[in-house]
Design a protein around this motif. Structure first.
Motif, short mmCIF file in Angstrom:
data_model
loop_
_atom_site.label_atom_id
_atom_site.label_comp_id
_atom_site.label_asym_id
_atom_site.label_seq_id
_atom_site.Cartn_x
_atom_site.Cartn_y
_atom_site.Cartn_z
N ILE A 103 35.19 48.97 54.50
CA ILE A 103 35.79 48.19 53.58
C ILE A 103 34.60 47.34 52.82
O ILE A 103 33.99 46.55 53.46
CB ILE A 103 37.02 47.07 54.10
N ALA A 104 34.62 47.88 51.67
CA ALA A 104 33.50 47.01 50.69
C ALA A 104 34.34 46.05 49.77
O ALA A 104 35.06 46.32 49.25
CB ALA A 104 32.83 48.09 50.06
N ALA B 131 44.64 50.36 58.55
CA ALA B 131 43.22 50.33 58.39
C ALA B 131 42.38 51.06 59.73
O ALA B 131 41.24 50.88 59.29
CB ALA B 131 42.88 48.67 58.32
N THR B 132 43.09 51.40 60.49
CA THR B 132 42.38 52.32 61.47
C THR B 132 42.42 53.55 61.41
O THR B 132 43.62 54.07 61.11
CB THR B 132 43.06 51.74 62.88
N SER B 133 41.52 54.25 61.71
CA SER B 133 41.79 55.96 61.54
C SER B 133 40.68 56.45 62.71
O SER B 133 39.89 55.73 63.27
CB SER B 133 41.14 56.32 60.27
N ALA B 134 40.84 57.81 62.86
CA ALA B 134 39.86 58.52 63.76
C ALA B 134 38.42 58.37 63.51
O ALA B 134 37.42 58.40 64.44
CB ALA B 134 40.54 59.90 64.10
#
Length: 300
Positions: free
Chosen positions: A296-297, A288-291
């Protein structure tokens, strides 16, 4: 008259018998030179002692804690350029910090026996403790050990804390270096990883369902170049010895994007999910982590 004739016959008989008795040793003496070569051609006795392995004592059969020994020939035949790769290939070693870690790597190379932790694995060089080298713990950094100068490695897994203390609860790894090396030796090795991107069709179906791209064909990456120069000499009629070592190492990474099976985190589905999703066995997950951040809806 008859008496003289009888004595003459008796004398003749005595002379003939005497000649015969003297003739018999004469024939025996003539046969001895012919028998001498026959005695000279007899093979000499073979006093070679052949020792079989059935009676050789093996300390590991009776020792409380077995010792695994890896010699210099094993190091050369394995083509290992890093000392931690040599130890991590053994079943009693758990891969700790090293070239196999990208996220969370400290840049060091540590050893972890039995998975009990690097701080519980004692590292020795010729029987002397190696100073700590990991910035985050007291574990030793074995990057300072040149693989080209390793004579053998003794690995003791268990039973060493009574001798070395709590630092050796998991075991002891003793690197025996070749301290008698003389001359100049240049070692150079190059290795790489080759992979054919032909993963299972069910994995590709999961990637296509999420729209994740993946590479195809054959790839070669993770090249590692290692060059070592060793110089050794003795002085004072062999009473002293000096050695010098210099090495250069460069390792390219193995990227996740160059493997078709690692484009996403695969999760196996249950039998009910497979039947409900057209026999798709896997689903693509991920972090769920990115640069760039993740939004998240939730739709109620």
């Amino acid at each position: 008259m008859r008496k003289n004739q009888f004595l003459s016959n008796l004398l003749a008989t005595t002379i003939i018998c005497g000649a015969a008795s003297f003739a018999t040793p004469a024939f025996a003496q003539d046969d001895q030179p012919d028998a001498a070569p026959a005695q000279a051609t007899q093979p000499a006795e073979d006093n070679t002692v052949v020792v079989t392995g059935s009676r050789i004592r093996q300390p590991n059969l009776t020792a409380v804690s077995p010792v695994t020994v890896v010699n210099s020939q094993d190091v050369q035949l394995s083509g290992t350029v890093r000392a931690e790769d040599l130890i991590n290939s053994l079943p009693q070693a758990f891969a700790a910090q090293g070239a196999n870690i990208a996220n969370g790597a400290s840049g060091t190379a540590t050893l972890n026996l039995r998975g009990l932790g690097s701080v519980r694995t004692l590292v020795l060089i010729n029987g002397r403790r190696l100073v700590p080298g990991d910035p985050g713990s007291s574990a030793a950094d074995i990057n300072v050990i040149p693989a080209a100068l390793i004579d053998r490695v003794d690995i003791l897994t268990g039973g060493a804390s009574s001798v070395y203390g709590a630092d050796a609860v998991a075991g002891v790894v003793n690197f025996i270096m070749d301290t008698n090396f003389e001359g100049v030796r240049l070692d150079s090795q190059y290795s790489f990883y080759q992979h054919d991107n032909n993963t299972d069709p069910f994995v590709r179906a999961a990637l296509d369902a999420r729209g994740f791209g993946y590479p195809t064909g054959s790839v070669a990456d993770g090249g590692s170049w290692d060059t070592n120069l060793s110089i050794g000499a003795s002085f004072d009629d062999g009473r002293g010895h000096v050695m010098a070592y210099a090495g250069y190492r460069h390792s390219d990474p193995v990227l996740q994007g160059r493997r078709d099976y690692s484009s996403c985190a695969l999760t196996a589905r249950t039998a009910a999910q497979i039947n409900a999703n057209n026999a798709v066995r896997y689903t693509c997950g991920g972090s769920a982590t990115s640069a760039n951040g993740t939004v998240i809806a939730y739709d109620s």
